[in-house]
Design a protein around this motif. Structure first.
Motif, PDB file in Angstrom:
ATOM      1  N   ALA A  53       0.833  -1.210   0.000  1.00 13.85           N
ATOM      2  CA  ALA A  53       0.000   0.000   0.000  1.00 13.85           C
ATOM      3  C   ALA A  53       0.866   1.257   0.000  1.00 13.85           C
ATOM      4  O   ALA A  53       0.625   2.189  -0.769  1.00 13.85           O
ATOM      5  N   LEU A  54       1.882   1.268   0.842  1.00 11.47           N
ATOM      6  CA  LEU A  54       2.767   2.428   0.908  1.00 11.47           C
ATOM      7  C   LEU A  54       3.539   2.601  -0.399  1.00 11.47           C
ATOM      8  O   LEU A  54       3.791   3.731  -0.830  1.00 11.47           O
ATOM      9  N   ASP A  55       3.881   1.492  -1.050  1.00  7.91           N
ATOM     10  CA  ASP A  55       4.579   1.563  -2.328  1.00  7.91           C
ATOM     11  C   ASP A  55       3.690   2.213  -3.398  1.00  7.91           C
ATOM     12  O   ASP A  55       4.169   3.016  -4.203  1.00  7.91           O
ATOM     13  N   ILE A  56       2.412   1.892  -3.395  1.00 13.39           N
ATOM     14  CA  ILE A  56       1.489   2.509  -4.354  1.00 13.39           C
ATOM     15  C   ILE A  56       1.394   4.011  -4.105  1.00 13.39           C
ATOM     16  O   ILE A  56       1.426   4.816  -5.049  1.00 13.39           O
ATOM     17  N   ILE A  57       1.313   4.415  -2.844  1.00 10.90           N
ATOM     18  CA  ILE A  57       1.249   5.847  -2.518  1.00 10.90           C
ATOM     19  C   ILE A  57       2.531   6.539  -2.984  1.00 10.90           C
ATOM     20  O   ILE A  57       2.495   7.620  -3.570  1.00 10.90           O
ATOM     21  N   LYS A  58       3.664   5.906  -2.746  1.00  9.58           N
ATOM     22  CA  LYS A  58       4.952   6.473  -3.183  1.00  9.58           C
ATOM     23  C   LYS A  58       4.993   6.614  -4.702  1.00  9.58           C
ATOM     24  O   LYS A  58       5.391   7.658  -5.234  1.00  9.58           O
ATOM     25  N   LYS A  59       4.562   5.581  -5.407  1.00 10.43           N
ATOM     26  CA  LYS A  59       4.555   5.624  -6.868  1.00 10.43           C
ATOM     27  C   LYS A  59       3.570   6.662  -7.388  1.00 10.43           C
ATOM     28  O   LYS A  59       3.816   7.280  -8.437  1.00 10.43           O
ATOM     29  N   ALA A  60       2.473   6.873  -6.679  1.00  9.14           N
ATOM     30  CA  ALA A  60       1.525   7.920  -7.073  1.00  9.14           C
ATOM     31  C   ALA A  60       2.205   9.281  -7.012  1.00  9.14           C
ATOM     32  O   ALA A  60       2.105  10.085  -7.947  1.00  9.14           O
TER      33      ALA A  60
END
Length: 104
Positions: A53-60
């Motif tokens: 989940a945190l990786d998706i936020i970072k990539k966003a």
């Protein structure tokens, strides 16, 4: 485990319409293969681990950082052990209680 995330992220220095920037984020989420729902006020997605989940936020954020000087973001997490597919099941539960036909 189910990590439900509701978030919105957009630049504040690009005028009134920011859909071209939000579209970059949605494309990245879509290509990731995780389940998600786009809403008028944000996006909800589900992963099995907090790290994902945190990786998706970072990539966003990475979709915007290259050409946006100011980015606004709001992120909410609902983390529950021993469950999955809550992106769909939480809505079905409420619809069932309302006597509505459960959407799929």
């Amino acid at each position: 485990m189910s990590v439900l995330v509701e978030f919105s992220m957009f630049p504040t220095d690009k005028g009134e319409s920011v859909s071209p920037y939000v579209s970059r984020i949605i494309k990245m989420i879509d290509q990731s293969g995780i389940p998600y729902k786009l809403t008028p006020m944000g996006t909800v997605f589900e992963t099995e681990k907090m790290e994902e989940a945190l990786d998706i936020i970072k990539k966003a954020y990475e979709q915007l950082e290259k050409d946006c000087n100011r980015v606004y973001a709001v992120v909410k997490f609902d983390i529950r052990k021993g469950r999955s597919n809550r992106l769909v099941q939480k809505i079905e539960s409420v619809e069932k209680k309302l006597g509505k036909k459960v959407s799929k």
